[in-house]
Design an enzyme around this catalytic site. Structure first.
Site, PDB file in Angstrom:
ATOM      1  N   ASN A 175       0.852  -1.197   0.000  1.00 40.02           N
ATOM      2  CA  ASN A 175       0.000   0.000   0.000  1.00 40.02           C
ATOM      3  C   ASN A 175       0.883   1.240   0.000  1.00 40.02           C
ATOM      4  OD1 ASN A 175      -1.871   1.996   0.449  1.00 40.02           O
ATOM      5  ND2 ASN A 175      -2.453   1.310   2.510  1.00 40.02           N
ATOM      6  N   TRP A 176       0.949   1.892  -1.151  1.00 39.58           N
ATOM      7  CA  TRP A 176       1.808   3.083  -1.265  1.00 39.58           C
ATOM      8  C   TRP A 176       1.172   4.328  -0.642  1.00 39.58           C
ATOM      9  CZ3 TRP A 176       4.163   3.128  -6.922  1.00 39.58           C
ATOM     10  CH2 TRP A 176       5.114   2.102  -7.013  1.00 39.58           C
ATOM     11  N   LYS A 177      -0.097   4.233  -0.304  1.00 40.25           N
ATOM     12  CA  LYS A 177      -0.814   5.400   0.250  1.00 40.25           C
ATOM     13  C   LYS A 177      -0.657   6.592  -0.694  1.00 40.25           C
ATOM     14  CE  LYS A 177      -0.260   3.322   4.714  1.00 40.25           C
ATOM     15  NZ  LYS A 177      -0.270   3.446   6.150  1.00 40.25           N
ATOM     16  N   HIS A 198      -9.869   1.175   4.453  1.00 35.43           N
ATOM     17  CA  HIS A 198      -8.615   1.367   5.194  1.00 35.43           C
ATOM     18  C   HIS A 198      -8.865   2.324   6.360  1.00 35.43           C
ATOM     19  CE1 HIS A 198      -4.519   2.518   6.174  1.00 35.43           C
ATOM     20  NE2 HIS A 198      -4.137   1.413   5.548  1.00 35.43           N
ATOM     21  N   GLU A 221      -7.289   4.722   7.483  1.00 40.42           N
ATOM     22  CA  GLU A 221      -7.057   6.145   7.180  1.00 40.42           C
ATOM     23  C   GLU A 221      -8.266   6.752   6.467  1.00 40.42           C
ATOM     24  OE1 GLU A 221      -3.279   5.547   5.262  1.00 40.42           O
ATOM     25  OE2 GLU A 221      -2.400   5.032   7.198  1.00 40.42           O
ATOM     26  N   GLU A 226      -6.148  -4.955  10.415  1.00 41.00           N
ATOM     27  CA  GLU A 226      -5.111  -3.951  10.664  1.00 41.00           C
ATOM     28  C   GLU A 226      -5.447  -3.170  11.931  1.00 41.00           C
ATOM     29  OE1 GLU A 226      -2.797  -2.689   6.928  1.00 41.00           O
ATOM     30  OE2 GLU A 226      -4.615  -1.518   6.965  1.00 41.00           O
ATOM     31  N   GLY A 272       1.853   2.078  10.667  1.00 37.81           N
ATOM     32  CA  GLY A 272       2.884   3.113  10.522  1.00 37.81           C
ATOM     33  C   GLY A 272       3.610   3.450  11.806  1.00 37.81           C
ATOM     34  N   SER A 311       2.707  -2.356  10.334  1.00 37.42           N
ATOM     35  CA  SER A 311       4.141  -2.454  10.617  1.00 37.42           C
ATOM     36  C   SER A 311       4.739  -3.817  10.271  1.00 37.42           C
ATOM     37  CB  SER A 311       4.422  -2.068  12.075  1.00 37.42           C
ATOM     38  OG  SER A 311       4.047  -0.713  12.290  1.00 37.42           O
ATOM     39  N   GLY A 320       2.643  -1.298   4.308  1.00 36.26           N
ATOM     40  CA  GLY A 320       2.621   0.059   3.775  1.00 36.26           C
ATOM     41  C   GLY A 320       4.058   0.539   3.601  1.00 36.26           C
ATOM     42  N   GLY A 321       4.644   1.017   4.699  1.00 42.36           N
ATOM     43  CA  GLY A 321       6.007   1.540   4.661  1.00 42.36           C
ATOM     44  C   GLY A 321       6.988   0.604   3.970  1.00 42.36           C
TER      45      GLY A 321
HETATM   46  P1  PGA Z   1       2.384   0.105   7.596  1.00 44.68           P
HETATM   47  O1  PGA Z   1       0.983   0.374   6.873  1.00 44.68           O
HETATM   48  O2  PGA Z   1       2.916  -1.204   7.056  1.00 44.68           O
HETATM   49  O3  PGA Z   1       3.259   1.259   7.195  1.00 44.68           O
HETATM   50  O4  PGA Z   1       2.124   0.029   9.048  1.00 44.68           O
HETATM   51  C1  PGA Z   1       0.049  -0.646   6.667  1.00 44.68           C
HETATM   52  C2  PGA Z   1      -1.215  -0.101   6.095  1.00 44.68           C
HETATM   53  O5  PGA Z   1      -1.592   1.021   6.429  1.00 44.68           O
HETATM   54  O6  PGA Z   1      -1.886  -0.759   5.300  1.00 44.68           O
END
Ligand code: PGA
Length: 228
Positions: A9-11, A101, A103, A150, A156, A187, A208-209
């Site tokens: 997930n590049w956001k 998600h 966010e 999640e 994050g 994470s 994500g990261g």
């Molecule tokens: P993260 O993000 O791996 O940076 O914690 C995961 C996500 O938001 O899907």
């Protein structure tokens, strides 16, 4: 057990140039490490709308084993909905979409009702849906293709859930929703990924990261040392 699902997930990150550079480096990683081509692993890259078209062209040109996903979809069909991107428009370039998600829920006020409208739209054009939930009590609409557990506090932050707890929550989501595939996100790194995949109920991960850098992302896939 189907394939292990690895969804990056590049956001809200990367320009077209940066995205193409990522793919070029990924291509090098792939040729150096044929293990990434395991038929047991499905790699999905979930990118901003602006990158879907250029990445699709580049993935086709380089014949890369990557599926594309969007990170959101309009709750409405085509029409007078300024600023929205409809499921039909996404389907031209992507086969997956993330819905729900945390966010989107937290920063954009998306409710279970809106999210279920999004699921309806995505399903109507045949997009595969990766539906995110923070726990095993949040509603999961019927018919989604995969669920991502999640926990909000793990996203994050560098503080992932324990593999044991993630396994238990995922088992519970499977029992309650009958979703065939449930994955863990929050994470995930190349260091901890194998401990999650080692849990029998865990069908994949949503980093994500760790998906932002092609070398880290390739390492993450290489470190899935317990293929199921
Ligand atoms: P993260 O993000 O791996 O940076 O914690 C995961 C996500 O938001 O899907």
């Amino acid at each position: 057990m189907g394939t292990i699902l690895i969804a990056g997930n590049w956001k809200s990150n990367k320009t077209i140039l940066e995205a193409k550079q990522w793919l070029q480096e990924w291509n090098i990683q792939l040729s150096n490490n044929p293990i990434i081509q395991w038929k047991n692993v499905t790699v999905v890259l979930c990118v901003p709308f602006t990158l879907l078209y250029p990445l699709k062209k580049e993935i086709d040109r380089l014949k890369l084993p990557i599926e594309l996903g969007a990170q959101d979809v309009s709750p409405y069909p085509d029409g007078a909905y300024t600023g929205e991107v409809s499921a039909r428009q996404i389907k031209e370039f992507a086969s997956w979409v993330i819905i729900g998600h945390s966010e989107r829920r937290n920063y954009f006020g998306e409710t279970d009702e809106i999210l279920s409208q999004k699921v309806t739209q995505a399903k109507s054009v045949g997009l595969s849906i990766l539906y995110c939930v923070p726990d095993d009590v949040t509603v999961v609409p019927v018919g989604v293709d995969a669920v991502a557990y999640e926990p909000v506090w793990a996203i994050g932050t560098g503080k992932s859930d324990t593999p044991q707890n993630a396994g238990q929550v995922i088992q519970s989501i499977k029992a309650k929703t009958h979703t065939p595939r449930v994955i863990y996100g929050g994470s995930v790194t190349s260091e901890n990924v194998a401990t999650f995949i080692a849990q029998p109920a865990v069908d994949g991960v949503l980093p994500g990261g760790a998906s932002m850098d092609p070398v880290k992302f390739a390492n993450l896939i290489k470190n899935l040392c317990n293929p199921k």
